[in-house]
Structures are given as structure tokens and as C-alpha cells.
Design a protein around this motif. Structure first.
Motif, mmCIF file in Angstrom:
data_model
loop_
_atom_site.group_PDB
_atom_site.id
_atom_site.type_symbol
_atom_site.label_atom_id
_atom_site.label_comp_id
_atom_site.label_asym_id
_atom_site.label_seq_id
_atom_site.Cartn_x
_atom_site.Cartn_y
_atom_site.Cartn_z
ATOM 1 N N PRO A 1 0.732 -1.445 -0.002
ATOM 2 C CA PRO A 1 -0.143 0.148 0.432
ATOM 3 C C PRO A 1 1.099 1.048 0.051
ATOM 4 O O PRO A 1 1.655 0.946 0.876
ATOM 5 C CB PRO A 1 -0.801 0.067 1.318
ATOM 6 C CG PRO A 1 -1.222 -1.481 1.653
ATOM 7 C CD PRO A 1 0.746 -2.345 1.303
ATOM 8 N N GLY A 2 0.731 1.817 -0.529
ATOM 9 C CA GLY A 2 0.528 3.831 -0.448
ATOM 10 C C GLY A 2 1.953 3.679 -1.613
ATOM 11 O O GLY A 2 2.645 4.925 -2.361
ATOM 12 N N ARG A 3 2.700 2.351 -2.425
ATOM 13 C CA ARG A 3 3.203 2.525 -3.665
ATOM 14 C C ARG A 3 2.804 3.990 -4.878
ATOM 15 O O ARG A 3 1.757 3.481 -5.595
ATOM 16 C CB ARG A 3 3.463 1.500 -3.547
ATOM 17 C CG ARG A 3 4.738 1.780 -4.679
ATOM 18 C CD ARG A 3 5.690 0.011 -5.438
ATOM 19 N NE ARG A 3 7.104 0.012 -5.855
ATOM 20 C CZ ARG A 3 7.391 -0.876 -6.262
ATOM 21 N NH1 ARG A 3 7.231 -2.120 -7.264
ATOM 22 N NH2 ARG A 3 8.739 -1.050 -7.748
ATOM 23 N N PRO A 4 3.880 5.052 -5.811
ATOM 24 C CA PRO A 4 2.422 5.346 -6.622
ATOM 25 C C PRO A 4 2.789 4.004 -7.166
ATOM 26 O O PRO A 4 2.944 3.076 -8.313
ATOM 27 C CB PRO A 4 4.423 6.110 -7.133
ATOM 28 C CG PRO A 4 4.872 5.830 -5.918
ATOM 29 C CD PRO A 4 5.013 4.646 -4.919
ATOM 30 N N GLY A 5 0.982 3.884 -8.408
ATOM 31 C CA GLY A 5 0.749 3.076 -9.297
ATOM 32 C C GLY A 5 0.112 1.670 -8.479
ATOM 33 O O GLY A 5 -0.537 0.882 -8.896
ATOM 34 N N ASN A 6 0.424 2.111 -7.278
ATOM 35 C CA ASN A 6 0.321 0.749 -6.994
ATOM 36 C C ASN A 6 0.308 -0.672 -6.916
ATOM 37 O O ASN A 6 -0.229 -1.644 -7.579
ATOM 38 C CB ASN A 6 -1.628 0.711 -6.223
ATOM 39 C CG ASN A 6 -1.840 -0.216 -5.308
ATOM 40 O OD1 ASN A 6 -1.188 -0.187 -4.103
ATOM 41 N ND2 ASN A 6 -3.556 -0.268 -5.167
ATOM 42 N N ARG A 7 1.709 -0.836 -7.643
ATOM 43 C CA ARG A 7 2.146 -1.677 -8.383
ATOM 44 C C ARG A 7 2.331 -2.527 -7.632
ATOM 45 O O ARG A 7 2.958 -2.583 -6.412
ATOM 46 C CB ARG A 7 3.179 -1.135 -9.484
ATOM 47 C CG ARG A 7 2.623 -0.009 -10.229
ATOM 48 C CD ARG A 7 3.533 -0.025 -11.782
ATOM 49 N NE ARG A 7 4.138 1.392 -10.864
ATOM 50 C CZ ARG A 7 5.449 1.508 -11.350
ATOM 51 N NH1 ARG A 7 5.456 1.767 -12.649
ATOM 52 N NH2 ARG A 7 5.493 3.439 -10.795
ATOM 53 N N ARG A 8 2.693 -4.375 -8.548
ATOM 54 C CA ARG A 8 3.197 -5.014 -7.196
ATOM 55 C C ARG A 8 4.207 -4.754 -7.134
ATOM 56 O O ARG A 8 5.554 -4.664 -7.834
ATOM 57 C CB ARG A 8 2.626 -6.599 -8.151
ATOM 58 C CG ARG A 8 0.891 -6.394 -8.057
ATOM 59 C CD ARG A 8 0.764 -8.364 -9.332
ATOM 60 N NE ARG A 8 -0.066 -7.857 -9.391
ATOM 61 C CZ ARG A 8 -1.909 -6.908 -9.955
ATOM 62 N NH1 ARG A 8 -1.086 -5.984 -10.575
ATOM 63 N NH2 ARG A 8 -2.771 -6.732 -10.268
ATOM 64 N N SER A 9 5.147 -6.369 -6.269
ATOM 65 C CA SER A 9 6.251 -6.289 -6.142
ATOM 66 C C SER A 9 6.475 -7.604 -5.796
ATOM 67 O O SER A 9 5.987 -8.537 -4.959
ATOM 68 C CB SER A 9 7.134 -5.392 -4.541
ATOM 69 O OG SER A 9 6.136 -6.035 -3.993
ATOM 70 N N LEU A 10 7.621 -8.457 -5.298
ATOM 71 C CA LEU A 10 8.289 -9.098 -5.029
ATOM 72 C C LEU A 10 8.652 -9.718 -3.362
ATOM 73 O O LEU A 10 9.444 -8.514 -3.398
ATOM 74 C CB LEU A 10 9.268 -10.213 -5.447
ATOM 75 C CG LEU A 10 9.578 -11.919 -5.711
ATOM 76 C CD1 LEU A 10 8.161 -12.670 -6.368
ATOM 77 C CD2 LEU A 10 11.551 -12.116 -6.579
ATOM 78 N N GLY A 11 7.753 -10.185 -2.950
ATOM 79 C CA GLY A 11 8.363 -10.757 -0.638
ATOM 80 C C GLY A 11 8.669 -11.059 -0.380
ATOM 81 O O GLY A 11 8.043 -12.855 -1.164
#
Length: 430
Positions: free
Chosen positions: A79-89
Motif C-alpha cells: 500500500p502507498g506505492r505510486p501506481g499501486n504496482r506489485r513487487s516480490l516479497g
């Protein structure tokens, strides 16, 4: 496999010698000579075969000092990332670091080697640089530099390790053992100059040493002539709709079915929303059904257009079916196939009207059935989404915000990751 095996395969080295090929000529890695910036979109955690960067697990105190632990990458939205794009966790137990290992033909000429990292509680990591000095070409000797890393809590932090100071140790890659103590700390350029010049090697950048969960994205590797960025995104999906082709009577039962699959054709489970509109009106939610093969019965009172819609989820990108219009034959519309011809009027009598003109009714048309309110966790989009295109900026249902396993359910679980020279099988921008 371990680092020595990976370097052997990557550099075409024979019998454990790290750079035998160098004796015959310069090393050439896939994409190493390409110029210009480029972006590689990675679906889930499966980096393309042959990529210069791969996913790897290393020890935090020494490159070969990792402990065995299962690794389960997830793909999701922070949450809160510009563009609400995905990432690897990732969420490690501590003592190991996981991240990217990138192979280069000249370590000192590399200007960018890193990634973007986010950890709610902050996290620590480690960077390793593998380098073979010109005098060691044809042997299994390689220098490995180590530098500690850390990122602050709650913010996306870009990391580039090429400017770090490293503590250097020489290893025999055939035994994975150091052959001398740490020679001091210095930058990459100064160290390679002292050792006789630039050479081939690798960069390893990983986090999770303290056991804190973190997300990573935008892996970057390159030189002043071009940088490759690996952008981790969700799996693509495709949604279709099926129903009757023939016109129906007002209020007649109509079954609408659908199908949702990912980019490989594997079924995608989860809720699928049926939307409808009449004329040029807005799309409205009328029902929700479970995927991958949703089915709903509707009773349109007038001609209505329908579509199935899969909203964005943590692991999957949303998609919308093509629109399908169910034509309703109302009282004011003639049947295309009348059941009987009008009778001829008796001789001498005048017909009551033109038999070719249908009899109309004064009864008012029925309004379409009121749409069903969608579940609380299924949002109604603020704007119409073009058919067959994933919803670009719509907020996914609240239940889908959490990260999901990066490997689809139909695929085998991700294998334990290997040392910096061995890629893990199996991961958006700032």
C-alpha cells in the motif's frame, strides 16, 4: 547448485576453473554487450531463462555460509506505492539473504547493480562482488568482496552497491574455501586496479538477514551504456463469456457462463463479477460467481449487454470479457418467424387493418431488474474498463490486498534457492 558450479556453467569453465575461457578470449554474457536501457517484465518470480539476473540465497556473514531453509516468494501490492504496482516479497528466518545475482563481464565497468526494497520494520542485507583478477585467469581463484546493507522502515529505498566499500577475500571456487584472510576494505575500482585490471564476475544483492519481511522490485544491472531493469508483476489473465445467440422473450431465463485462465491457459479461481448495461447506460454489477467457470441465470426484460470481469488480485492482473448482448423481443417488435399468416377477410368485408403491421400494446415496458449490490469486498469501478483489457488503476477487492504465492497453484512450489552462483527456479518499478 553452488557458486562454483554456476560460474562454471555461466562462463563455460571446465573442471572447476572459474575462467578458463578467458585464456582464449573475452567472456561474453547474454545481453552483456547490448546498449541502451531496457525493462524485462517478470510474471510472478519466474525470471526468463538466460537472464543476466537470477534469484539466489546466500549467507549473510559469508557468501557460502548460508543455512538451509525453504523459500516461498510471494507477489503482492505494498500500500502507498505510486501506481499501486506489485513487487516480490520474502520472509526469511534470519541469517540468510535473498535477492538478485547478476553476471557481468567487467565488474569495475558496471555502474548500476541493485534493486528497490521496502520493509515495514526495516531490514538488513548484504552485497557480494565476485571478481577474477587477470593473473588468476585459467585458475579456480576468485576474489569476493562483502559489504553490509540496511534500509529504513516503511519506505521504498533504491539500492545501488557499485559505490560501496568491500572487504575482500580470495576463494578457491573448486572447494568454496577462502585461501587467505580479509585484505582490507576498498571500492571496486581501486581494488581491481590494484589487482591488475578489470575482469569478469558477479554482483549479489540480498536482504532479510535480520529475519524481517521485505518486498523487492526493480532489479537493475548495467553500465553507462545501458541498464536492464527487471519489473515484477502479476500473472496475466483472460476472461471470456458465453450465452445464447438467439433472441429471447422478456423475463425469459438466460444462462450466462464464463471462463477465466492465466497466461498459460491454467484456470484461475476466485470471484468473477457479472456486469450489465442497457443502451448507453453505465455498467452495473448484477451478480458475482466463483471462477474459473462462473455461471449465472439472468432474466432480462429488454435487450441488455453483459460482461464478466475479474478484478485485480495480488497475484493476478484483472481482465474483462468481450461484451455480449442478449436481444429481447418486446411486444412492440415483430417476430422474425410468425406462427400463422393472417386469415383472408370474408368477401365484401373490409379488413380491420394492414395484416403486415403488428398489433402493438399500450402496456408500459418493464424496467430491467434492479442490479444486485456487489459484496462489500468487491468494488464498483469508478470508470468503465475497456473490454478485454485488465483494469489499470481500479482498486482490487480488499480481501485481495495481501500477497499471494508467486507461483500459481497449478505450478509446483518454488524450490529452495541456491547460492549466488545458482539461480532459483521460479517475480514493478519505483
Amino acid at each position: 547448485m553452488e557458486l562454483e558450479s554456476r560460474v562454471r556453467r555461466r562462463f563455460k569453465v571446465v573442471a572447476g576453473a572459474v575462467a578458463t575461457v578467458v585464456a582464449a578470449g573475452a567472456l561474453t554474457l547474454p545481453g552483456a554487450e547490448a546498449s541502451g536501457d531496457s525493462t524485462v517484465v517478470v510474471r510472478g518470480s519466474a525470471l526468463p531463462e538466460g537472464s543476466r539476473s537470477q534469484l539466489n540465497l546466500v549467507g549473510c556473514d559469508s557468501v557460502f555460509g548460508r543455512t538451509a531453509e525453504p523459500v516461498a516468494p510471494t507477489i503482492g501490492v505494498v500500500p502507498g506505492r505510486p501506481g499501486n504496482r506489485r513487487s516480490l516479497g520474502f520472509d526469511l528466518v534470519g541469517g540468510n539473504a535473498i535477492g538478485s545475482v547478476s553476471y557481468v563481464d567487467r565488474v569495475a565497468a558496471t555502474t548500476t547493480a541493485g534493486m528497490s526494497v521496502h520493509a515495514d520494520a526495516g531490514t538488513t542485507g548484504v552485497a557480494y562482488v565476485g571478481y577474477q583478477a587477470p593473473k588468476d585467469v585459467g585458475t579456480s581463484l576468485m576474489w569476493v568482496g562483502r559489504a553490509p546493507l540496511a534500509v529504513s522502515a516503511g519506505v521504498w529505498t533504491p539500492v545501488n552497491v557499485t559505490g560501496q566499500g568491500f572487504a575482500w577475500t580470495q576463494y578457491d571456487m573448486s572447494t568454496q574455501q577462502p585461501i587467505g584472510g580479509v585484505v582490507g576494505s576498498s571500492g571496486i575500482s581501486a581494488f581491481t586496479q590494484a589487482m591488475g585490471g578489470d575482469g569478469a564476475g558477479f554482483y549479489m544483492v540480498g536482504f532479510g538477514c535480520d529475519g524481517n519481511a521485505f518486498n523487492t522490485d526493480s532489479w537493475r544491472i548495467g553500465t553507462s551504456t545501458g541498464v536492464t531493469t527487471y519489473d515484477f508483476e502479476g500473472f496475466t489473465t483472460r476472461t471470456t463469456i458465453s450465452g445464447p445467440d438467439a433472441a429471447v422473450e422478456p423475463g425469459q431465463r438466460v444462462t450466462l457462463t464464463g471462463s477465466v485462465v492465466d497466461g498459460s491457459g491454467a484456470p484461475v479461481t476466485g470471484r468473477v463479477v457479472l456486469e450489465a448495461k442497457t443502451g448507453d447506460g453505465p455498467w452495473e454489477t448484477v451478480d458475482v460467481a466463483p471462477g474459473p467457470n462462473p455461471s449465472v441465470v439472468v432474466r432480462p426484460e429488454e435487450s441488455t449487454t453483459y460482461r464478466w470481469k475479474l478484478y485485480d488480485r495480488a497475484r493476478f492482473e484483472g481482465s474483462v470479457s468481450a461484451p455480449m448482448t442478449i436481444k429481447v423481443v418486446g411486444p412492440e417488435e415483430p417476430s422474425e418467424h410468425p406462427s400463422a399468416n393472417p386469415s383472408d377477410p370474408p368477401a365484401g368485408d373490409e379488413p380491420s387493418g394492414d395484416p403486415s403491421t403488428p398489433v402493438t400494446s399500450d402496456a408500459p415496458r418493464k424496467a430491467p431488474a434492479a442490479p444486485v449490490q456487489p459484496p462489500a469486498d468487491t468494488p464498483t469501478p469508478a470508470a468503465e474498463t475497456p473490454p478485454a483489457e485488465p483494469a489499470a488503476q481500479e482498486t482490487p477487492p480488499a480481501v485481495e490486498h495481501a500477497s499471494e504465492p508467486a507461483t500459481p497453484a497449478s505450478d509446483p512450489p518454488a524450490a529452495e534457492q541456491s547460492a549466488p552462483a545458482e539461480s532459483a527456479e521460479g517475480g514493478a518499478s519505483d
